[in-house]
Design a protein around this motif. Structure first.
Motif, PDB file in Angstrom:
ATOM      1  N   GLY A   1       0.799  -1.272  -0.023  1.00 54.57           N
ATOM      2  CA  GLY A   1       0.027   0.054  -0.077  1.00 54.57           C
ATOM      3  C   GLY A   1       0.859   1.050   0.135  1.00 54.57           C
ATOM      4  N   SER A   2       2.290   1.197  -0.138  1.00 59.54           N
ATOM      5  CA  SER A   2       2.895   2.561  -0.237  1.00 59.54           C
ATOM      6  C   SER A   2       4.268   2.140  -0.864  1.00 59.54           C
ATOM      7  N   THR A   3       5.158   3.206  -1.019  1.00 63.81           N
ATOM      8  CA  THR A   3       6.287   2.920  -1.766  1.00 63.81           C
ATOM      9  C   THR A   3       7.250   2.057  -0.977  1.00 63.81           C
ATOM     10  N   ALA A   4       7.890   1.352  -1.523  1.00 57.95           N
ATOM     11  CA  ALA A   4       8.759   0.545  -0.699  1.00 57.95           C
ATOM     12  C   ALA A   4       9.972   0.840   0.221  1.00 57.95           C
ATOM     13  N   ALA A   5      10.019   0.053   1.240  1.00 59.03           N
ATOM     14  CA  ALA A   5      10.643   0.767   2.396  1.00 59.03           C
ATOM     15  C   ALA A   5      12.262   1.270   1.894  1.00 59.03           C
ATOM     16  N   ARG A   6      12.826   0.601   0.875  1.00 61.81           N
ATOM     17  CA  ARG A   6      14.292   0.814   0.586  1.00 61.81           C
ATOM     18  C   ARG A   6      14.110   2.335  -0.161  1.00 61.81           C
ATOM     19  N   PHE A   7      13.096   2.521  -0.854  1.00 56.83           N
ATOM     20  CA  PHE A   7      13.060   3.884  -1.480  1.00 56.83           C
ATOM     21  C   PHE A   7      12.715   4.933  -0.423  1.00 56.83           C
ATOM     22  N   ASP A   8      11.841   4.516   0.389  1.00 52.93           N
ATOM     23  CA  ASP A   8      11.606   5.585   1.503  1.00 52.93           C
ATOM     24  C   ASP A   8      12.767   5.818   2.303  1.00 52.93           C
ATOM     25  N   MET A   9      13.780   5.113   2.352  1.00 50.02           N
ATOM     26  CA  MET A   9      15.236   5.568   3.045  1.00 50.02           C
ATOM     27  C   MET A   9      15.699   6.263   2.071  1.00 50.02           C
ATOM     28  N   PHE A  10      15.586   6.326   0.757  1.00 54.28           N
ATOM     29  CA  PHE A  10      16.258   7.585   0.092  1.00 54.28           C
ATOM     30  C   PHE A  10      15.535   8.819   0.179  1.00 54.28           C
ATOM     31  N   LEU A  11      14.167   8.818   0.400  1.00 54.62           N
ATOM     32  CA  LEU A  11      13.301   9.850   0.398  1.00 54.62           C
ATOM     33  C   LEU A  11      13.917  10.573   1.579  1.00 54.62           C
TER      34      LEU A  11
ATOM     35  N   GLY B   1       6.350  11.166 -10.724  1.00 57.25           N
ATOM     36  CA  GLY B   1       6.481   9.972 -10.110  1.00 57.25           C
ATOM     37  C   GLY B   1       5.736   8.740 -10.992  1.00 57.25           C
ATOM     38  N   PHE B   2       6.339   7.462 -10.570  1.00 54.47           N
ATOM     39  CA  PHE B   2       5.646   6.231 -11.119  1.00 54.47           C
ATOM     40  C   PHE B   2       5.948   4.893 -10.336  1.00 54.47           C
ATOM     41  N   THR B   3       4.886   4.136 -10.505  1.00 51.40           N
ATOM     42  CA  THR B   3       4.992   2.943  -9.574  1.00 51.40           C
ATOM     43  C   THR B   3       4.381   1.772 -10.398  1.00 51.40           C
ATOM     44  N   VAL B   4       4.678   0.504  -9.742  1.00 55.03           N
ATOM     45  CA  VAL B   4       4.127  -0.825 -10.394  1.00 55.03           C
ATOM     46  C   VAL B   4       3.736  -1.586  -9.251  1.00 55.03           C
ATOM     47  N   ALA B   5       2.764  -2.418  -9.493  1.00 49.54           N
ATOM     48  CA  ALA B   5       2.391  -3.555  -8.438  1.00 49.54           C
ATOM     49  C   ALA B   5       1.890  -4.619  -9.192  1.00 49.54           C
ATOM     50  N   VAL B   6       1.980  -5.681  -8.465  1.00 52.56           N
ATOM     51  CA  VAL B   6       1.374  -7.132  -8.966  1.00 52.56           C
ATOM     52  C   VAL B   6      -0.277  -6.824  -9.424  1.00 52.56           C
ATOM     53  N   HIS B   7      -0.979  -6.211  -8.488  1.00 53.15           N
ATOM     54  CA  HIS B   7      -2.508  -6.144  -8.918  1.00 53.15           C
ATOM     55  C   HIS B   7      -2.833  -4.894  -9.621  1.00 53.15           C
ATOM     56  N   PRO B   8      -3.946  -4.860 -10.425  1.00 56.02           N
ATOM     57  CA  PRO B   8      -4.269  -3.898 -10.954  1.00 56.02           C
ATOM     58  C   PRO B   8      -4.605  -2.652 -10.125  1.00 56.02           C
TER      59      PRO B   8
ATOM     60  N   TRP C   1      -3.880   9.358 -13.253  1.00 50.59           N
ATOM     61  CA  TRP C   1      -3.514  10.830 -13.659  1.00 50.59           C
ATOM     62  C   TRP C   1      -2.658  11.442 -12.657  1.00 50.59           C
ATOM     63  N   LEU C   2      -2.256  11.160 -11.473  1.00 49.82           N
ATOM     64  CA  LEU C   2      -1.556  11.756 -10.447  1.00 49.82           C
ATOM     65  C   LEU C   2      -0.053  11.164 -10.970  1.00 49.82           C
ATOM     66  N   GLY C   3       0.072  10.093 -11.592  1.00 50.80           N
ATOM     67  CA  GLY C   3       1.382   9.751 -12.312  1.00 50.80           C
ATOM     68  C   GLY C   3       1.209   8.727 -13.025  1.00 50.80           C
ATOM     69  N   LEU C   4       2.416   7.934 -13.345  1.00 47.48           N
ATOM     70  CA  LEU C   4       2.312   6.638 -14.204  1.00 47.48           C
ATOM     71  C   LEU C   4       2.072   5.379 -13.183  1.00 47.48           C
ATOM     72  N   MET C   5       1.241   4.627 -13.531  1.00 45.14           N
ATOM     73  CA  MET C   5       1.028   3.347 -12.888  1.00 45.14           C
ATOM     74  C   MET C   5       1.212   2.267 -13.891  1.00 45.14           C
ATOM     75  N   ALA C   6       1.800   0.971 -13.512  1.00 46.06           N
ATOM     76  CA  ALA C   6       1.677  -0.025 -14.316  1.00 46.06           C
ATOM     77  C   ALA C   6       1.530  -1.158 -13.265  1.00 46.06           C
ATOM     78  N   THR C   7       1.193  -2.313 -14.148  1.00 46.48           N
ATOM     79  CA  THR C   7       0.724  -3.599 -13.630  1.00 46.48           C
ATOM     80  C   THR C   7       1.840  -4.541 -13.949  1.00 46.48           C
ATOM     81  N   ASP C   8       2.248  -5.410 -13.119  1.00 49.17           N
ATOM     82  CA  ASP C   8       2.996  -6.572 -13.110  1.00 49.17           C
ATOM     83  C   ASP C   8       2.241  -7.821 -13.960  1.00 49.17           C
ATOM     84  N   PRO C   9       2.546  -8.130 -14.995  1.00 49.37           N
ATOM     85  CA  PRO C   9       3.896  -7.882 -15.905  1.00 49.37           C
ATOM     86  C   PRO C   9       3.617  -6.684 -16.370  1.00 49.37           C
ATOM     87  N   VAL C  10       4.716  -5.978 -16.623  1.00 52.15           N
ATOM     88  CA  VAL C  10       4.451  -4.708 -17.530  1.00 52.15           C
ATOM     89  C   VAL C  10       4.384  -5.105 -18.742  1.00 52.15           C
ATOM     90  N   SER C  11       3.500  -4.298 -19.557  1.00 49.49           N
ATOM     91  CA  SER C  11       2.831  -4.715 -20.757  1.00 49.49           C
ATOM     92  C   SER C  11       3.728  -3.610 -21.828  1.00 49.49           C
TER      93      SER C  11
END
Length: 180
Positions: free
Chosen positions: A58-68, A87-94, A139-149
């Motif tokens: 439900g949020s950005t990965a913890a490793r990225f949060d460390m960068f932030l 910003g952009f993100t990808v997740a397994v579920h739509p 619309w807020l940013g780029l989203m993709a679903t795994d597998p990336v099409s």
């Protein structure tokens, strides 16, 4: 210059980062797991920064949060203020609660005084001839679903071009503000 800074747990976010870079053209890709001092110099000098992280729980990965959290050290000096951000993100579920990850990135950018650029591409079903473009309807940013099409990659290239165009317009307009 545009910097794309990302974390990729399984390679899908890296794939999107590369597609965004193709659209934006003159970019520097920065993997947060391999950052060095020269990458911080590049981020500080960049006209635009595009953030990319997978959505985990439900949020950005913890490793990225460390960068932030480390990047937030630039907040009190306004070093990143008036830079274009996206910003952009990808997740397994739509759904995968990807909107929460994009909100996390947009709020971070707002707190840093950055100018956020959202996603603008309209695909199917509104425009049936654009099958695969913005298939997640974000619309807020780029989203993709795994597998990336292929449609996700095409949307990522369009998104990179949009951010590059916005950055060029912002810089050409002399919209930079002096901060104390």
């Amino acid at each position: 210059m545009i910097c794309i800074v990302y974390f990729s747990g399984t390679g899908h976010t890296r794939m999107l980062a590369q597609a965004v870079a193709e659209g934006a053209e003159e970019v520097q890709l920065i993997d947060v797991e391999a950052m060095g001092p020269e990458d911080w110099v590049a981020l500080d000098a960049a006209e635009a920064i595009i953030f990319g992280a997978p959505t985990y729980m439900g949020s950005t990965a913890a490793r990225f949060d460390m960068f932030l959290e480390e990047a937030a050290s630039r907040w009190d000096t306004g070093l990143w203020a008036d830079k274009v951000a996206a910003g952009f993100t990808v997740a397994v579920h739509p759904s995968g609660d990807k909107m929460n990850a994009l909100v996390r990135l947009a709020v971070f950018a707002a707190q840093m005084g950055m100018i956020w650029v959202g996603q603008s591409e309209i695909g199917a079903p509104v425009k049936p001839e654009r099958e695969g473009i913005n298939r997640d309807g974000s619309w807020l940013g780029l989203m993709a679903t795994d597998p990336v099409s292929e449609g996700d990659k095409a949307t990522a290239r369009l998104f990179g071009a949009r951010v590059a165009g916005a950055s060029a317009r912002w810089a050409a307009g002399g919209c930079k503000v002096a901060h104390a």
